[in-house]
Scaffold this active site. Sequence first.
Site, PDB file in Angstrom:
ATOM      1  N   GLU A 274      10.234 -16.639 -32.665  1.00  0.00           N
ATOM      2  CA  GLU A 274       9.425 -15.785 -33.537  1.00  0.00           C
ATOM      3  C   GLU A 274       8.080 -15.402 -32.910  1.00  0.00           C
ATOM      4  OE1 GLU A 274      11.095 -18.447 -34.540  1.00  0.00           O
ATOM      5  OE2 GLU A 274      12.281 -17.936 -36.318  1.00  0.00           O
TER       6      GLU A 274
ATOM      7  N   PHE B 112      13.511 -27.333 -48.866  1.00  0.00           N
ATOM      8  CA  PHE B 112      13.997 -27.156 -47.503  1.00  0.00           C
ATOM      9  C   PHE B 112      13.342 -25.922 -46.869  1.00  0.00           C
ATOM     10  CE2 PHE B 112      17.201 -25.323 -44.541  1.00  0.00           C
ATOM     11  CZ  PHE B 112      17.060 -26.284 -43.552  1.00  0.00           C
ATOM     12  N   GLN B 113      12.789 -26.084 -45.723  1.00  0.00           N
ATOM     13  CA  GLN B 113      12.084 -25.022 -44.974  1.00  0.00           C
ATOM     14  C   GLN B 113      10.979 -24.359 -45.782  1.00  0.00           C
ATOM     15  OE1 GLN B 113      15.135 -22.551 -43.060  1.00  0.00           O
ATOM     16  NE2 GLN B 113      14.986 -23.951 -41.327  1.00  0.00           N
TER      17      GLN B 113
ATOM     18  N   LYS C 208      12.654 -15.941 -52.019  1.00  0.00           N
ATOM     19  CA  LYS C 208      14.032 -15.454 -51.996  1.00  0.00           C
ATOM     20  C   LYS C 208      14.462 -14.875 -53.343  1.00  0.00           C
ATOM     21  CE  LYS C 208      18.458 -16.686 -49.986  1.00  0.00           C
ATOM     22  NZ  LYS C 208      19.258 -17.751 -49.342  1.00  0.00           N
TER      23      LYS C 208
ATOM     24  N   MET D 118      -5.948 -20.240 -12.821  1.00  0.00           N
ATOM     25  CA  MET D 118      -7.243 -20.157 -13.493  1.00  0.00           C
ATOM     26  C   MET D 118      -7.772 -21.558 -13.807  1.00  0.00           C
ATOM     27  SD  MET D 118      -9.556 -18.118 -14.323  1.00  0.00           S
ATOM     28  CE  MET D 118      -9.245 -16.409 -14.675  1.00  0.00           C
TER      29      MET D 118
HETATM   30  C1  LIG Z   1      -8.970 -15.628 -18.755  1.00  0.00           C
HETATM   31  C2  LIG Z   1      -9.775 -14.567 -19.456  1.00  0.00           C
HETATM   32  C3  LIG Z   1     -10.903 -14.041 -18.853  1.00  0.00           C
HETATM   33  C4  LIG Z   1     -11.604 -13.005 -19.454  1.00  0.00           C
HETATM   34  N1  LIG Z   1     -12.632 -12.435 -18.766  1.00  0.00           N
HETATM   35  C5  LIG Z   1     -13.183 -11.293 -19.252  1.00  0.00           C
HETATM   36  C6  LIG Z   1     -14.114 -10.542 -18.479  1.00  0.00           C
HETATM   37  O1  LIG Z   1     -14.462 -10.892 -17.376  1.00  0.00           O
HETATM   38  N2  LIG Z   1     -14.586  -9.391 -19.001  1.00  0.00           N
HETATM   39  C7  LIG Z   1     -14.192  -8.939 -20.246  1.00  0.00           C
HETATM   40  O2  LIG Z   1     -14.619  -7.857 -20.645  1.00  0.00           O
HETATM   41  N3  LIG Z   1     -13.361  -9.649 -21.000  1.00  0.00           N
HETATM   42  C8  LIG Z   1     -12.823 -10.797 -20.524  1.00  0.00           C
HETATM   43  N4  LIG Z   1     -11.904 -11.469 -21.292  1.00  0.00           N
HETATM   44  C9  LIG Z   1     -11.600 -10.970 -22.647  1.00  0.00           C
HETATM   45  C10 LIG Z   1     -12.607 -11.494 -23.665  1.00  0.00           C
HETATM   46  O3  LIG Z   1     -12.268 -12.812 -24.015  1.00  0.00           O
HETATM   47  C11 LIG Z   1     -12.616 -10.616 -24.955  1.00  0.00           C
HETATM   48  O4  LIG Z   1     -11.318 -10.524 -25.480  1.00  0.00           O
HETATM   49  C12 LIG Z   1     -13.093  -9.222 -24.713  1.00  0.00           C
HETATM   50  O5  LIG Z   1     -14.231  -9.196 -23.890  1.00  0.00           O
HETATM   51  C13 LIG Z   1     -13.422  -8.548 -26.039  1.00  0.00           C
HETATM   52  O6  LIG Z   1     -13.421  -7.174 -25.896  1.00  0.00           O
HETATM   53  P1  LIG Z   1     -14.222  -6.217 -26.879  1.00  0.00           P
HETATM   54  O7  LIG Z   1     -15.641  -6.612 -26.967  1.00  0.00           O
HETATM   55  O8  LIG Z   1     -13.897  -4.835 -26.431  1.00  0.00           O
HETATM   56  O9  LIG Z   1     -13.685  -6.542 -28.309  1.00  0.00           O
HETATM   57  P2  LIG Z   1     -12.328  -6.385 -29.121  1.00  0.00           P
HETATM   58  O10 LIG Z   1     -11.804  -7.736 -29.354  1.00  0.00           O
HETATM   59  O11 LIG Z   1     -11.417  -5.344 -28.607  1.00  0.00           O
HETATM   60  O12 LIG Z   1     -12.992  -5.931 -30.486  1.00  0.00           O
HETATM   61  C14 LIG Z   1     -13.233  -4.615 -30.771  1.00  0.00           C
HETATM   62  C15 LIG Z   1     -14.572  -4.404 -31.466  1.00  0.00           C
HETATM   63  O13 LIG Z   1     -14.574  -3.034 -31.881  1.00  0.00           O
HETATM   64  C16 LIG Z   1     -14.635  -2.949 -33.291  1.00  0.00           C
HETATM   65  N5  LIG Z   1     -13.739  -1.885 -33.726  1.00  0.00           N
HETATM   66  C17 LIG Z   1     -12.415  -1.935 -33.993  1.00  0.00           C
HETATM   67  N6  LIG Z   1     -11.959  -0.744 -34.380  1.00  0.00           N
HETATM   68  C18 LIG Z   1     -13.016   0.099 -34.354  1.00  0.00           C
HETATM   69  C19 LIG Z   1     -13.180   1.473 -34.648  1.00  0.00           C
HETATM   70  N7  LIG Z   1     -12.161   2.237 -35.038  1.00  0.00           N
HETATM   71  N8  LIG Z   1     -14.419   2.001 -34.518  1.00  0.00           N
HETATM   72  C20 LIG Z   1     -15.486   1.246 -34.125  1.00  0.00           C
HETATM   73  N9  LIG Z   1     -15.376  -0.063 -33.829  1.00  0.00           N
HETATM   74  C21 LIG Z   1     -14.158  -0.625 -33.941  1.00  0.00           C
HETATM   75  C22 LIG Z   1     -14.254  -4.299 -33.821  1.00  0.00           C
HETATM   76  O14 LIG Z   1     -14.863  -4.514 -35.074  1.00  0.00           O
HETATM   77  C23 LIG Z   1     -14.759  -5.232 -32.725  1.00  0.00           C
HETATM   78  O15 LIG Z   1     -16.116  -5.529 -32.910  1.00  0.00           O
HETATM   79  C24 LIG Z   1     -11.206 -12.527 -20.724  1.00  0.00           C
HETATM   80  C25 LIG Z   1     -10.118 -13.098 -21.354  1.00  0.00           C
HETATM   81  C26 LIG Z   1      -9.376 -14.095 -20.722  1.00  0.00           C
HETATM   82  C27 LIG Z   1      -8.176 -14.634 -21.425  1.00  0.00           C
HETATM   83  C1  LIG Z   2      -0.888 -21.099 -24.574  1.00  0.00           C
HETATM   84  C2  LIG Z   2      -1.962 -21.426 -23.597  1.00  0.00           C
HETATM   85  N1  LIG Z   2      -2.098 -22.695 -23.136  1.00  0.00           N
HETATM   86  C3  LIG Z   2      -3.045 -22.992 -22.238  1.00  0.00           C
HETATM   87  C4  LIG Z   2      -3.915 -22.036 -21.791  1.00  0.00           C
HETATM   88  C5  LIG Z   2      -5.014 -22.393 -20.783  1.00  0.00           C
HETATM   89  N2  LIG Z   2      -4.795 -21.642 -19.517  1.00  0.00           N
HETATM   90  C6  LIG Z   2      -5.479 -20.515 -19.229  1.00  0.00           C
HETATM   91  S1  LIG Z   2      -5.003 -19.815 -17.795  1.00  0.00           S
HETATM   92  C7  LIG Z   2      -3.887 -21.035 -17.503  1.00  0.00           C
HETATM   93  C8  LIG Z   2      -3.049 -21.041 -16.250  1.00  0.00           C
HETATM   94  C9  LIG Z   2      -2.122 -19.882 -16.136  1.00  0.00           C
HETATM   95  O1  LIG Z   2      -1.315 -20.068 -15.009  1.00  0.00           O
HETATM   96  P1  LIG Z   2      -0.444 -18.901 -14.439  1.00  0.00           P
HETATM   97  O2  LIG Z   2       0.326 -18.256 -15.519  1.00  0.00           O
HETATM   98  O3  LIG Z   2       0.344 -19.399 -13.290  1.00  0.00           O
HETATM   99  O4  LIG Z   2      -1.522 -17.830 -13.975  1.00  0.00           O
HETATM  100  P2  LIG Z   2      -2.536 -17.875 -12.719  1.00  0.00           P
HETATM  101  O5  LIG Z   2      -3.870 -18.265 -13.257  1.00  0.00           O
HETATM  102  O6  LIG Z   2      -2.012 -18.830 -11.735  1.00  0.00           O
HETATM  103  O7  LIG Z   2      -2.523 -16.467 -12.233  1.00  0.00           O
HETATM  104  C10 LIG Z   2      -3.912 -21.973 -18.537  1.00  0.00           C
HETATM  105  C11 LIG Z   2      -3.070 -23.199 -18.574  1.00  0.00           C
HETATM  106  C12 LIG Z   2      -3.765 -20.745 -22.322  1.00  0.00           C
HETATM  107  N3  LIG Z   2      -4.583 -19.753 -21.988  1.00  0.00           N
HETATM  108  N4  LIG Z   2      -2.773 -20.456 -23.201  1.00  0.00           N
END
Ligand SMILES: Cc1cc2nc3c(=O)[nH]c(=O)nc-3n(C[C@H](O)[C@H](O)[C@H](O)COP(=O)(O)OP(=O)(O)OC[C@H]3O[C@@H](n4cnc5c(N)ncnc54)[C@H](O)[C@@H]3O)c2cc1C
Ligand SMILES: Cc1ncc(C[n+]2csc(CCOP(=O)(O)OP(=O)(O)O)c2C)c(N)n1
Lengths: 586, 181
Positions: A52, A114-115, A164, A482
């Site tokens: 799911e 159940f469930q 249901k 990472m």
């Molecule tokens: C491993 C990892 C590393 C990351 N590193 C980075 C990084 O280096 N740089 C980076 O940028 N991000 C990075 N991120 C992502 C980060 O965590 C955030 O998800 C991201 O920065 C949020 O983007 P955003 O501010 O555009 O917000 P979003 O989460 O896209 O939110 C959108 C915003 O816009 C508003 N909004 C929605 N609809 C409308 C509309 N119609 N009109 C006006 N406003 C609206 C919402 O209210 C909200 O405030 C990383 C994520 C991971 C998993």
């Molecule tokens: C469901 C979940 N569990 C744990 C993490 C923490 N986490 C972030 S990146 C990462 C490693 C990802 O490894 P891989 O898919 O091989 O990507 P790589 O960084 O090597 O490119 C982990 C464990 C996560 N982001 N999501």
Amino acid sequence: MQEEMTGAEMVVRALKDQGVEHVFGYPGGAVLPIYDALFHQDQLRHILVRHEQGAAHAAEGYARSTGKVGCLLVTSGPGATNVVTGLTDALLDSVPIVCITGQVPTHLIGSDAFQECDTVGITRHCTKHNYLVKSIVDLPRVLHEAFHVARTGRPGPVVVDVPKDVQFARGTYARPRDNQHKTYRPRLKGDLGKIKAALALMAQARKPVFYTGGGVINSGRHAAMLLRELVHMTGFPITSTLMGLGAFPASDKQWLGMLGMHGSYEANLAMHDCDVMVCVGARFDDRITGRLDAFSPNSRKIHIDIDPSSINKNVKAEIGILGDCGHVLEDMVRLWRETAARADKSALAEWWRTIEGWRAKKSFSYRPSAKLIKPQYAVERLYAAVKNRDHYITTEVGQHQMWAAQFFHFQEPNRWMTSGGLGTMGYGLPAAIGVQVAHPDALVIDIAGEASILMNMQEMSTAIQHRAPVKVFILNNEYMGMVRQWQELLHGGRYAESYTAALPDFVKLAEAYGAHGIRCSDPAKLDEAIAEMISTPGPVILDCVVSKEENCFPMIPSGKAHNEMLLGETVEDIGAVIDERGKALV
Amino acid sequence: MPDTSTSHYPAAPKVEPTARHTLAVTVDNEPGVLARIAGMFSGRGYNIESLTVSETEHASHVSRITIVTSGTAHVIEQIKSQLERLVPVHGVRDLTIEGEAIERELALVKVAGKGEHRVEALRLAAAFGARTLDATLNSFVFELTGATDEIDRFIAMMTVVGLVEVSRTGVAAMSRGPQGM
Ligand SMILES: Cc1cc2nc3c(=O)[nH]c(=O)nc-3n(C[C@H](O)[C@H](O)[C@H](O)COP(=O)(O)OP(=O)(O)OC[C@H]3O[C@@H](n4cnc5c(N)ncnc54)[C@H](O)[C@@H]3O)c2cc1C
Ligand SMILES: Cc1ncc(C[n+]2csc(CCOP(=O)(O)OP(=O)(O)O)c2C)c(N)n1
Ligand SMILES: [Mg+2]
């Protein structure tokens, strides 16, 4: 016209009336009447997933690549709990999905049947809104309202829990009406006075920058087009978050690249040094701001956002404009033109010279290798191979995700699907399937890590069954890269449990599912392998064996400011860069 | 507590003054609405000092929730925005910023004691204007309506003369003047 039908038939009918063509799902006891109703029609196509969680991410991919509401259908208990991660993912990234869950009959609710689980209780914190429908009388209204709430305002996931006995009950169906909701009325138009004040501030700016985000994508294609117009008219530089990539074309001269923890040097320094910041649909996430008290210290900030709680949440805005950025940008473009506003040309030219100096650092550069495939090189080659095709990219979570953001250059909105807020490993493959279902003829690629892909690998079976020819491009570094990078930075290189041991043979695994598998470890053969992946008709896994200990740069270390970012070539002893307090942060 | 000068988190870098605010929230009285509101406070780490709820417009299923909370000006702003974001919320009013609102709560206070204490309890109750709802040879139940600090003071006094039990309704509040919500 009044129409009598069962609750199960109403669910199917309401989905059709809401424009749903595909529903992702998995059957079980508490939704059997709805599955029976699906069986009796062929307009609404059901995509059977293998878990799911996959249905939720597929619905997200579908939604984000089309701008429509994604839809899924799951059973009570374990079916509902399995979607919790997907719902939370959609909540954090503002993705509109509607999830129909089955529930035990009303008279058994609360008896540990159940469930049975308290689905609305469990999902209250990970949905924009949710409903338990205890009477057939309410069902049509609630179903339509669910789509309205998911789609409008700041989009998000909505759960409708249908017991249901309500599915069996007969009642009168009502078509969607566009009556105003009693309490929920998101504001679309921005305050004109504030918009004018914002434009006046922009016209005075000497060192302006646009900081844009996922909200521009949420608002729709027209918002991205208006953004382009405004950016071109003003001549300001523009950067975007991970979630906003594609709203502004990466090939444009005014584009600075992504900002934030792994963003470009020029984008982050422009943010740090600017005097006017125009934030459009971004939420000042901690990956962006870094050390808050050192974040863009001398700028006056304009923030356009549809959600009042985003404005002034992390960073105080001098001018907060509440509204849909599409509407606000439209007003801004019109008024900027009408008032013939001009930014200070010579100051702007000076600002651009400074930015070009930063750009010259080429902060995304890496050391190429003739022996090993560098992961950055792999993404560059992938981009070169697909850029002239109709393509969509999804990712898993980790270093590969960041390299995809840095080296794949997006030109259009809705082409980039990634889990930003929750960072859900296992997102990419099911999301790619959702995208492919919506765009059957496009090239859909999941840029994956070898660890992440195993989290929802079972969805390969879904891809095969539904002839969704998704391509999985694994950057296989045999590490949770990472995590390993952080352990190198913060924990003395003690790689506790981050080596992905006992990896399956991905080529054989692809074949076991009935897909095509390719392995490539030679940079000289990479283009050929990519070409084979693209030209193979069905689903493909390309296991791209890359250099193992590559780190993702640039990087703003935890607890540091934008102007303290680390660049690849300059880092020698990275462990010494972060202090004890920085180590406590995520 | 990490030193916020190096913190990555949006924790307030300086210790800012906090204040008590009374919010009046009108909601659609649908199932789970109270859980949604209480859950939002706990999930986001906000304080609830007092919360009262009851249906105020029966025909239209509208309830009024009065919440007393405390936080920095920034946190109070966030709380209001987060409340307004909830689908069944009609409106939020910050009674504290609109000038001094009228705030009342009702308390039932049981005291037990003999002799001097019993006489003193009765005298204090009269001074505070409390009503006596129940009396036995060695106990009383008083009812007092008043502002929160008045009730606090009453209870503090009663503690000295033999407090047994307290039940308080929490704050009901309303702005002054002709304006409605
Ligand atoms: C491993 C990892 C590393 C990351 N590193 C980075 C990084 O280096 N740089 C980076 O940028 N991000 C990075 N991120 C992502 C980060 O965590 C955030 O998800 C991201 O920065 C949020 O983007 P955003 O501010 O555009 O917000 P979003 O989460 O896209 O939110 C959108 C915003 O816009 C508003 N909004 C929605 N609809 C409308 C509309 N119609 N009109 C006006 N406003 C609206 C919402 O209210 C909200 O405030 C990383 C994520 C991971 C998993
Ligand atoms: C469901 C979940 N569990 C744990 C993490 C923490 N986490 C972030 S990146 C990462 C490693 C990802 O490894 P891989 O898919 O091989 O990507 P790589 O960084 O090597 O490119 C982990 C464990 C996560 N982001 N999501
Ligand atoms: Mg890896």
